[in-house]
Design a protein around this motif. Structure first.
Motif, PDB file in Angstrom:
ATOM      1  N   ALA A  48      38.565  43.160  51.341  1.00 35.02           N
ATOM      2  CA  ALA A  48      39.098  43.707  49.831  1.00 35.02           C
ATOM      3  C   ALA A  48      37.595  45.022  49.768  1.00 35.02           C
ATOM      4  O   ALA A  48      37.216  46.179  49.148  1.00 35.02           O
ATOM      5  N   LEU A  49      36.007  44.885  50.373  1.00 31.10           N
ATOM      6  CA  LEU A  49      35.241  45.649  50.118  1.00 31.10           C
ATOM      7  C   LEU A  49      35.142  46.497  50.703  1.00 31.10           C
ATOM      8  O   LEU A  49      34.745  47.600  50.862  1.00 31.10           O
ATOM      9  N   SER A  50      35.788  46.955  51.607  1.00 30.97           N
ATOM     10  CA  SER A  50      36.913  48.226  52.802  1.00 30.97           C
ATOM     11  C   SER A  50      36.576  48.592  52.093  1.00 30.97           C
ATOM     12  O   SER A  50      37.302  50.261  52.646  1.00 30.97           O
ATOM     13  N   GLN A  51      37.412  48.205  51.125  1.00 28.71           N
ATOM     14  CA  GLN A  51      38.601  49.593  50.401  1.00 28.71           C
ATOM     15  C   GLN A  51      37.981  49.383  48.803  1.00 28.71           C
ATOM     16  O   GLN A  51      38.293  50.294  48.062  1.00 28.71           O
ATOM     17  N   ALA A  52      37.069  48.907  48.772  1.00 29.71           N
ATOM     18  CA  ALA A  52      36.080  48.691  47.260  1.00 29.71           C
ATOM     19  C   ALA A  52      36.594  50.715  46.842  1.00 29.71           C
ATOM     20  O   ALA A  52      35.134  50.983  47.485  1.00 29.71           O
ATOM     21  N   ASP A  53      36.189  51.136  45.130  1.00 34.44           N
ATOM     22  CA  ASP A  53      35.362  52.033  44.878  1.00 34.44           C
ATOM     23  C   ASP A  53      34.696  51.585  44.262  1.00 34.44           C
ATOM     24  O   ASP A  53      33.302  52.500  43.994  1.00 34.44           O
ATOM     25  N   ILE A  54      34.162  50.353  44.080  1.00 32.61           N
ATOM     26  CA  ILE A  54      33.180  49.442  42.956  1.00 32.61           C
ATOM     27  C   ILE A  54      32.900  48.621  43.685  1.00 32.61           C
ATOM     28  O   ILE A  54      33.302  47.996  43.502  1.00 32.61           O
ATOM     29  N   PHE A  55      31.548  47.889  43.656  1.00 40.29           N
ATOM     30  CA  PHE A  55      31.079  47.037  44.421  1.00 40.29           C
ATOM     31  C   PHE A  55      30.402  46.380  43.238  1.00 40.29           C
ATOM     32  O   PHE A  55      29.008  46.938  43.187  1.00 40.29           O
ATOM     33  N   VAL A  56      30.366  45.444  42.341  1.00 44.19           N
ATOM     34  CA  VAL A  56      29.371  44.624  41.811  1.00 44.19           C
ATOM     35  C   VAL A  56      28.838  43.340  41.491  1.00 44.19           C
ATOM     36  O   VAL A  56      29.412  42.364  41.807  1.00 44.19           O
ATOM     37  N   ALA A  57      27.190  42.616  41.440  1.00 49.33           N
ATOM     38  CA  ALA A  57      27.163  41.565  41.912  1.00 49.33           C
ATOM     39  C   ALA A  57      26.421  41.648  41.254  1.00 49.33           C
ATOM     40  O   ALA A  57      25.443  41.894  40.139  1.00 49.33           O
ATOM     41  N   ILE A  58      27.058  40.519  40.568  1.00 48.57           N
ATOM     42  CA  ILE A  58      26.419  39.821  39.086  1.00 48.57           C
ATOM     43  C   ILE A  58      25.355  38.173  39.324  1.00 48.57           C
ATOM     44  O   ILE A  58      26.513  37.917  39.425  1.00 48.57           O
ATOM     45  N   GLY A  59      24.325  38.362  38.517  1.00 47.61           N
ATOM     46  CA  GLY A  59      23.390  36.719  38.936  1.00 47.61           C
ATOM     47  C   GLY A  59      23.369  36.341  39.871  1.00 47.61           C
ATOM     48  O   GLY A  59      23.477  35.050  39.554  1.00 47.61           O
ATOM     49  N   THR A  60      23.364  36.692  40.781  1.00 51.60           N
ATOM     50  CA  THR A  60      22.767  36.134  42.130  1.00 51.60           C
ATOM     51  C   THR A  60      21.849  36.868  42.196  1.00 51.60           C
ATOM     52  O   THR A  60      20.613  38.114  41.963  1.00 51.60           O
ATOM     53  N   SER A  61      21.418  35.170  43.068  1.00 48.85           N
ATOM     54  CA  SER A  61      19.884  35.574  43.872  1.00 48.85           C
ATOM     55  C   SER A  61      19.234  36.567  45.111  1.00 48.85           C
ATOM     56  O   SER A  61      18.665  37.230  44.961  1.00 48.85           O
ATOM     57  N   GLY A  62      20.901  36.529  46.263  1.00 48.78           N
ATOM     58  CA  GLY A  62      20.602  37.957  47.069  1.00 48.78           C
ATOM     59  C   GLY A  62      19.321  37.122  48.121  1.00 48.78           C
ATOM     60  O   GLY A  62      19.522  38.179  49.208  1.00 48.78           O
TER      61      GLY A  62
END
Length: 231
Positions: free
Chosen positions: A161-175
């Motif tokens: 899915a990441l390889s086909q993504a137009d937008i990637f969003v991370a919400i509320g993650t520490s990284g």
């Protein structure tokens, strides 16, 4: 059709009353990781681990989806959006908030797993050490949770899915936790526009194209509204 991959972490459920792990007063301040979130800890004291996740299950059941969960549910239902919602959370607030395309990469607290045959079934409100699997009858039931040292679920599907993504969003993650912390770099390599929505920048915050800071119940609905307005 816009391909959107969203990663959510503890920050999106905190406003629903779900206890977080990494805050100064969070679960890791109250419990040692190696005691309640590793295969070795379960082998040493399964009753303690079962009690820990019984409490997590009760906490999740008592919580209610907040405006951020509900906004993502609206995004999931949009006709021109192909969404994969990947969550590190073990609660079911995304589903109860209306999202249908949810992948629990770290497992789900309302699911039980047989360590012998890999059968899964809905977890009762309380699990106990030595509970039997309904499929093979082995006394090897455990919470369906990905513990430290174990491989997160459905990584092939996530990277596809990441390889086909137009937008990637991370919400509320520490990284702070890999492989999830590496998703932004993977999406960027595929040409996706990357956005971090958080109370403060994460450990990988500098890798995002865009940052939106503030409480999830305010920032996520506003961002979803902006996406839907561009339909």
């Amino acid at each position: 059709m816009r391909n959107i991959v969203i990663l959510t972490g503890a920050g999106i459920s905190a406003e629903s009353g779900i206890e977080t792990f990494r805050a100064d007063t969070g679960l890791w301040a109250q419990h040692k990781v190696e005691d309640v979130a590793t295969p070795e800890g379960f082998a040493r004291d399964p009753a303690r681990v079962m009690a820990f996740y019984n409490n997590r299950r009760a906490n999740a059941a008592a919580a209610r989806p907040n405006a951020a969960h509900q906004a993502l549910g609206r995004l999931d239902a949009a006709e021109d959006v192909n969404l994969l919602l990947v969550t590190q959370n073990i609660d079911d607030l995304h589903e109860r908030g209306g999202s249908a395309h949810v992948l629990h990469m770290h497992g789900a607290v309302n699911s039980a797993l047989c360590a012998a045959c890999d059968h899964r079934w809905p977890a009762p409100s309380e699990m106990h050490a030595g509970d039997s699997c309904p499929a093979c009858d082995a006394a090897t039931a455990r919470p369906d949770i990905v513990w430290f040292g174990e491989m997160p679920y459905q990584m092939d599907r996530i990277f596809a899915a990441l390889s086909q993504a137009d937008i990637f969003v991370a919400i509320g993650t520490s990284g702070n936790v890999y492989p999830a912390a590496g998703f932004v770099a993977e999406a960027a390599r595929a040409g996706a526009h990357t956005i971090e929505i958080n109370l403060e920048p994460s450990a990988v915050g500098s890798q995002f194209d865009e940052a939106i800071m503030g409480p999830a119940t305010q920032t996520v609905p506003a961002w979803v509204n902006s996406v839907l307005s561009k339909a």
